[in-house]
Design a protein around this motif. Sequence first.
Motif, PDB file in Angstrom:
ATOM      1  N   LEU A  44       0.814  -1.216   0.000  1.00  0.00           N
ATOM      2  CA  LEU A  44       0.000   0.000   0.000  1.00  0.00           C
ATOM      3  C   LEU A  44       0.849   1.269   0.000  1.00  0.00           C
ATOM      4  O   LEU A  44       0.331   2.353  -0.333  1.00  0.00           O
ATOM      5  CB  LEU A  44      -0.935   0.004   1.214  1.00  0.00           C
ATOM      6  CG  LEU A  44      -2.049  -1.045   1.222  1.00  0.00           C
ATOM      7  CD1 LEU A  44      -2.886  -0.921   2.479  1.00  0.00           C
ATOM      8  CD2 LEU A  44      -2.939  -0.911  -0.012  1.00  0.00           C
ATOM      9  N   LYS A  45       2.115   1.151   0.373  1.00  0.00           N
ATOM     10  CA  LYS A  45       2.963   2.350   0.400  1.00  0.00           C
ATOM     11  C   LYS A  45       3.128   2.952  -0.985  1.00  0.00           C
ATOM     12  O   LYS A  45       3.351   4.162  -1.113  1.00  0.00           O
ATOM     13  CB  LYS A  45       4.335   1.999   0.977  1.00  0.00           C
ATOM     14  CG  LYS A  45       4.334   1.817   2.489  1.00  0.00           C
ATOM     15  CD  LYS A  45       5.741   1.511   2.994  1.00  0.00           C
ATOM     16  CE  LYS A  45       5.753   1.352   4.507  1.00  0.00           C
ATOM     17  NZ  LYS A  45       7.114   1.033   5.014  1.00  0.00           N
ATOM     18  N   THR A  46       2.996   2.138  -2.013  1.00  0.00           N
ATOM     19  CA  THR A  46       3.169   2.651  -3.383  1.00  0.00           C
ATOM     20  C   THR A  46       1.977   3.482  -3.839  1.00  0.00           C
ATOM     21  O   THR A  46       2.064   4.150  -4.871  1.00  0.00           O
ATOM     22  CB  THR A  46       3.373   1.474  -4.351  1.00  0.00           C
ATOM     23  OG1 THR A  46       2.230   0.599  -4.275  1.00  0.00           O
ATOM     24  CG2 THR A  46       4.619   0.689  -3.985  1.00  0.00           C
ATOM     25  N   TYR A  73      -5.973   1.111   3.910  1.00  0.00           N
ATOM     26  CA  TYR A  73      -5.542   0.457   5.138  1.00  0.00           C
ATOM     27  C   TYR A  73      -6.469   0.815   6.302  1.00  0.00           C
ATOM     28  O   TYR A  73      -6.826  -0.046   7.119  1.00  0.00           O
ATOM     29  CB  TYR A  73      -4.110   0.867   5.466  1.00  0.00           C
ATOM     30  CG  TYR A  73      -3.540   0.173   6.672  1.00  0.00           C
ATOM     31  CD1 TYR A  73      -3.152  -1.164   6.612  1.00  0.00           C
ATOM     32  CD2 TYR A  73      -3.398   0.848   7.884  1.00  0.00           C
ATOM     33  CE1 TYR A  73      -2.630  -1.807   7.717  1.00  0.00           C
ATOM     34  CE2 TYR A  73      -2.881   0.215   8.998  1.00  0.00           C
ATOM     35  CZ  TYR A  73      -2.505  -1.117   8.913  1.00  0.00           C
ATOM     36  OH  TYR A  73      -1.991  -1.761  10.020  1.00  0.00           O
ATOM     37  N   LYS A  74      -6.883   2.075   6.360  1.00  0.00           N
ATOM     38  CA  LYS A  74      -7.793   2.498   7.418  1.00  0.00           C
ATOM     39  C   LYS A  74      -9.126   1.776   7.320  1.00  0.00           C
ATOM     40  O   LYS A  74      -9.663   1.278   8.333  1.00  0.00           O
ATOM     41  CB  LYS A  74      -7.997   4.018   7.322  1.00  0.00           C
ATOM     42  CG  LYS A  74      -8.944   4.579   8.370  1.00  0.00           C
ATOM     43  CD  LYS A  74      -9.102   6.083   8.191  1.00  0.00           C
ATOM     44  CE  LYS A  74     -10.099   6.646   9.205  1.00  0.00           C
ATOM     45  NZ  LYS A  74     -10.281   8.105   9.014  1.00  0.00           N
ATOM     46  N   GLN A  75      -9.705   1.708   6.127  1.00  0.00           N
ATOM     47  CA  GLN A  75     -10.979   1.020   5.936  1.00  0.00           C
ATOM     48  C   GLN A  75     -10.861  -0.481   6.241  1.00  0.00           C
ATOM     49  O   GLN A  75     -11.775  -1.079   6.806  1.00  0.00           O
ATOM     50  CB  GLN A  75     -11.469   1.224   4.499  1.00  0.00           C
ATOM     51  CG  GLN A  75     -11.811   2.660   4.154  1.00  0.00           C
ATOM     52  CD  GLN A  75     -12.949   3.201   5.009  1.00  0.00           C
ATOM     53  OE1 GLN A  75     -13.889   2.482   5.347  1.00  0.00           O
ATOM     54  NE2 GLN A  75     -12.861   4.480   5.347  1.00  0.00           N
ATOM     55  N   THR A  76      -9.738  -1.061   5.885  1.00  0.00           N
ATOM     56  CA  THR A  76      -9.549  -2.484   6.145  1.00  0.00           C
ATOM     57  C   THR A  76      -9.467  -2.772   7.633  1.00  0.00           C
ATOM     58  O   THR A  76     -10.054  -3.749   8.126  1.00  0.00           O
ATOM     59  CB  THR A  76      -8.271  -2.982   5.437  1.00  0.00           C
ATOM     60  OG1 THR A  76      -8.325  -2.632   4.054  1.00  0.00           O
ATOM     61  CG2 THR A  76      -8.121  -4.481   5.567  1.00  0.00           C
ATOM     62  N   LYS A  77      -8.751  -1.928   8.375  1.00  0.00           N
ATOM     63  CA  LYS A  77      -8.660  -2.115   9.819  1.00  0.00           C
ATOM     64  C   LYS A  77     -10.030  -1.952  10.476  1.00  0.00           C
ATOM     65  O   LYS A  77     -10.383  -2.715  11.386  1.00  0.00           O
ATOM     66  CB  LYS A  77      -7.671  -1.106  10.402  1.00  0.00           C
ATOM     67  CG  LYS A  77      -6.233  -1.314   9.961  1.00  0.00           C
ATOM     68  CD  LYS A  77      -5.647  -2.580  10.542  1.00  0.00           C
ATOM     69  CE  LYS A  77      -5.395  -2.451  12.029  1.00  0.00           C
ATOM     70  NZ  LYS A  77      -4.728  -3.650  12.573  1.00  0.00           N
ATOM     71  N   LEU A  78     -10.804  -0.958  10.031  1.00  0.00           N
ATOM     72  CA  LEU A  78     -12.147  -0.769  10.578  1.00  0.00           C
ATOM     73  C   LEU A  78     -13.039  -1.979  10.282  1.00  0.00           C
ATOM     74  O   LEU A  78     -13.842  -2.396  11.119  1.00  0.00           O
ATOM     75  CB  LEU A  78     -12.777   0.500  10.004  1.00  0.00           C
ATOM     76  CG  LEU A  78     -12.209   1.832  10.514  1.00  0.00           C
ATOM     77  CD1 LEU A  78     -12.859   2.990   9.782  1.00  0.00           C
ATOM     78  CD2 LEU A  78     -12.438   1.960  12.013  1.00  0.00           C
ATOM     79  N   PHE A  79     -12.882  -2.539   9.087  1.00  0.00           N
ATOM     80  CA  PHE A  79     -13.678  -3.721   8.737  1.00  0.00           C
ATOM     81  C   PHE A  79     -13.339  -4.900   9.639  1.00  0.00           C
ATOM     82  O   PHE A  79     -14.231  -5.615  10.120  1.00  0.00           O
ATOM     83  CB  PHE A  79     -13.438  -4.076   7.272  1.00  0.00           C
ATOM     84  CG  PHE A  79     -14.007  -5.407   6.877  1.00  0.00           C
ATOM     85  CD1 PHE A  79     -15.376  -5.558   6.680  1.00  0.00           C
ATOM     86  CD2 PHE A  79     -13.182  -6.514   6.725  1.00  0.00           C
ATOM     87  CE1 PHE A  79     -15.898  -6.799   6.329  1.00  0.00           C
ATOM     88  CE2 PHE A  79     -13.697  -7.738   6.367  1.00  0.00           C
ATOM     89  CZ  PHE A  79     -15.060  -7.887   6.174  1.00  0.00           C
TER      90      PHE A  79
END
Length: 508
Positions: free
Chosen positions: A163-165, A174-180
């Motif tokens: 995701l850094k790219t 990354y934020k949405q994935t962690k919330l999920f």
Amino acid sequence: LMLSKHFLVCFLVSRKKMSLKSERRGIHVDQSELLCKKGCGYYGNPAWQGFCSKCWREEYHKARQKQIQEDWELAERLQREEEEAFASSQSNQGAQSLTFSKFEEKKTNEKTRKVTTVKKFFSASSRAGSKKEIHEAKAPSPSINRQTSIETDRVSKEFIEFLKTFHKTGQEIYKQTKLFLEAMHYKRELSIEEQSECTQDFYQNVAERMQARGKVPPERVEKIMDQIEKYIMTRLYKYVFCPETTDDEKKDLAIQKRIRALHWVTPQMLCVPVNEEIPEVSDMVVKAITDIIEMDSKRVPRDKLACITKCSKHIFNAIKITKNEPASADDFLPTLIYIVLKGNPPRLQSNIQYITRFCNPSRLMTGEDGYYFTNLCCAVAFIEKLDAQSLNLSQEDFDRYMSGQTSPRKQESESWSPDACLGVKQMYKNLDLLSQLNERQERIMNEAKKLEKDLIDWTDGIAKEVQDIVEKYPLEIKPPNQPLAAIDSENVENDKLPPPLQPQVYAG
């Protein structure tokens, strides 16, 4: 008379073979039968009643909304009947007392609580939670903070590096994935179908957001979705694969028992165009079985699909080598059925259900992964419904094979006439065995001769290389060097030096 009997037998055998060929075509599956029955052009799935992932979700939501509407109408009708009964009893009693007023207030509160419970019960659980729920989900949960496995840590690091790219878009993903993942922690009490729907909604929302807001090209969206699926399913695998609340394990045991009972099915019965006597074909069959068994060791749905794809490609190669021509789709399904029967993959139904529930839907609807997975589902459905007619056997023979009383291989010896001599039977059996041994011996001798020739060629090649090196760099023996002269022999200034000191003896 004997000649006429022989021609009659040959005629009946040829006629039976023609009937077998025509009847066994029932295993054939047209390309149109693999597609979604709604006609959208994507691949369907038996687990979705023949629909693709997209159409199945639409039909599921329609049926669910219809059920919710019917339940609401039933609740309203019961509520009206209760109010009418209450009004009639109130008119008969006249003025209400203070006690009855308190009772009415209590009843109203109870009715409000029931309505709230009904609304909560029939509300769509697959929708995103309220802001309060999302705020509560931000609190670290014990499952997320637990000591993760080595594989989970590795996948997490790979996901972050990937995701850094994408800079800002990657941070949002990354934020949405962690919330999920945090939200899924609080939804473990839901049914597996509802958890699957939540996951599919998340896939769809993230993909649409990347295309709408981030202006990410479709091919990059697919790569990002693959990484997202790998990240979240590695973490959720322990909780959503073959959960105790489903009958997946029961189905696994049933299909394993069914496959074990069908161990006697031969490739000829399924019209499998594969000759395992060819070493290359035999290797391809072993690799296909290994791949389909290896599917159970993977965590990510995409990796499980990759095992199915590799297995299918080995099957196509085996058919191509046997027939000396490109394999067709008509030959693929019977061979896949044979591979499944021969391999008996562990937890087959659980793996199929897991892929169906949590895989990125775009992979199942299009592409070679979706095609091969749909064929695997058809193969499992065929095995579950396999009967005597499917194999062109009589019901009596089928029952005998299933019960283990006899097997098709024993049946070959019974093709002899009752008057045939036992010695003749044994003689032909021994001749057949000797013929096979002779073929194996010839094959071994040919390989041995080839190996001997290779060793001779290798020896000659090494000798020639050594000879070329010797000729290119010949050995020269130089004469021994002359003895070295005195170190000061060439010093012209020796005469100017004082004489060396001589030892002297003193008398004591």
